[in-house]
Scaffold this motif. Sequence first.
Motif, PDB file in Angstrom:
ATOM      1  N   ASP A   1       0.835  -1.214   0.000  1.00  0.00           N
ATOM      2  CA  ASP A   1       0.000   0.000   0.000  1.00  0.00           C
ATOM      3  C   ASP A   1       0.864   1.256   0.000  1.00  0.00           C
ATOM      4  O   ASP A   1       0.569   2.229  -0.697  1.00  0.00           O
ATOM      5  CB  ASP A   1      -0.930   0.024   1.217  1.00  0.00           C
TER       6      ASP A   1
ATOM      7  N   GLU B   1       0.927   3.992  -3.107  1.00  0.00           N
ATOM      8  CA  GLU B   1       0.585   5.396  -2.898  1.00  0.00           C
ATOM      9  C   GLU B   1       1.626   6.314  -3.552  1.00  0.00           C
ATOM     10  O   GLU B   1       1.279   7.300  -4.203  1.00  0.00           O
ATOM     11  CB  GLU B   1       0.513   5.650  -1.388  1.00  0.00           C
TER      12      GLU B   1
ATOM     13  N   GLN C   1       1.420   6.208  -7.398  1.00  0.00           N
ATOM     14  CA  GLN C   1       0.304   7.015  -7.894  1.00  0.00           C
ATOM     15  C   GLN C   1       0.609   8.499  -7.809  1.00  0.00           C
ATOM     16  O   GLN C   1       0.309   9.271  -8.713  1.00  0.00           O
ATOM     17  CB  GLN C   1      -0.998   6.694  -7.134  1.00  0.00           C
ATOM     18  N   ARG C   2       1.241   8.895  -6.708  1.00  0.00           N
ATOM     19  CA  ARG C   2       1.566  10.311  -6.553  1.00  0.00           C
ATOM     20  C   ARG C   2       2.532  10.782  -7.657  1.00  0.00           C
ATOM     21  O   ARG C   2       2.312  11.798  -8.299  1.00  0.00           O
ATOM     22  CB  ARG C   2       2.191  10.554  -5.174  1.00  0.00           C
TER      23      ARG C   2
END
Length: 294
Positions: A82, A86, A89-90
């Motif tokens: 996870d 994250e 994606q950022r």
Amino acid sequence: MNPSYVGRFAPTPSGFLHFGSLVAALASYLDARAVGGRWLLRMEDIDPPREAPGAQAAILHTLESYGLEWDGEVVYQSQRHDAYAEIVQRLFQQGLAYACTCSRKQLEPFHGIYPGLCRNLGHEQHDAAIRVRVPELAYHFIDRVQGHFEQHLGRESGDFIIRRRDGLYAYQLAVVLDDAWQGVTDIVRGADLLDSTPRQLYLQELLGLSQPRYLHVPLIVQPDGHKLGKSYRSAPLPADQATPLLLRALRALGQPTDPALAQATPREVLTHACQRWNADAIPKCMTLAEADLR
Ligand code: GLU
Ligand code: ZN
């Protein structure tokens, strides 16, 4: 405990620990313990297809039987997806990373340096690798043993993968995020990772993470210049040879050993070595005959 030093050992369970990994683990352990620092253990199990059955348990068992005790719970990268997702994606949303659909075959002529083919094509993430854009700049650092090291990211790496096409996260990303998350201040590892370090420095800069100190222990090279033979490298460390192999690893690291230690327990060898630890004595390059290691 000295809270200003946090070291770690981060084995990949694609195989068992071999003599080269013992040298790296031992250097990392002693460098931490000599200053009263913490020493953490992280299992880098992000690539299940390349994992050897039983390797995780065998690695933990070997470390224990060699007296290399770590602090706290083992961190497993397989539990950290996870956090990796994250960040991917950022970076993607910020345009700092992009999707790449190039096949292995297409990239063959470029010898591992990605030529940026998908940089401005705006591919979707589905069924694509994610690459981070690198600047046309050299990244450098001062290694405690190897000295100044630098790499021009554009010319010597190119945009590199942070998530593979099969959805698995790349070592370069996971290692940077986890070292920061675990508060690691000092990375002591094998010199095979020297040329990964500039990419890691770039990710740290991009993500606003602080830069650890680095010490790359030399690879073991035979007198003829060849790397330690595959057969030996893959041989697991025998539990009943802990004391002699620790003594050999200490000598490989340029540390003094006392002949009386031949009869000592692994813990006694480590205590002795910890009191005399001198990182400045580590050679830049190790040449040991395979025969010396057996
Ligand atoms: N998991 C890596 C390896 O076993 C080492 C990672 C690191 O120390 O940065 O080669
Ligand atoms: Zn591409």
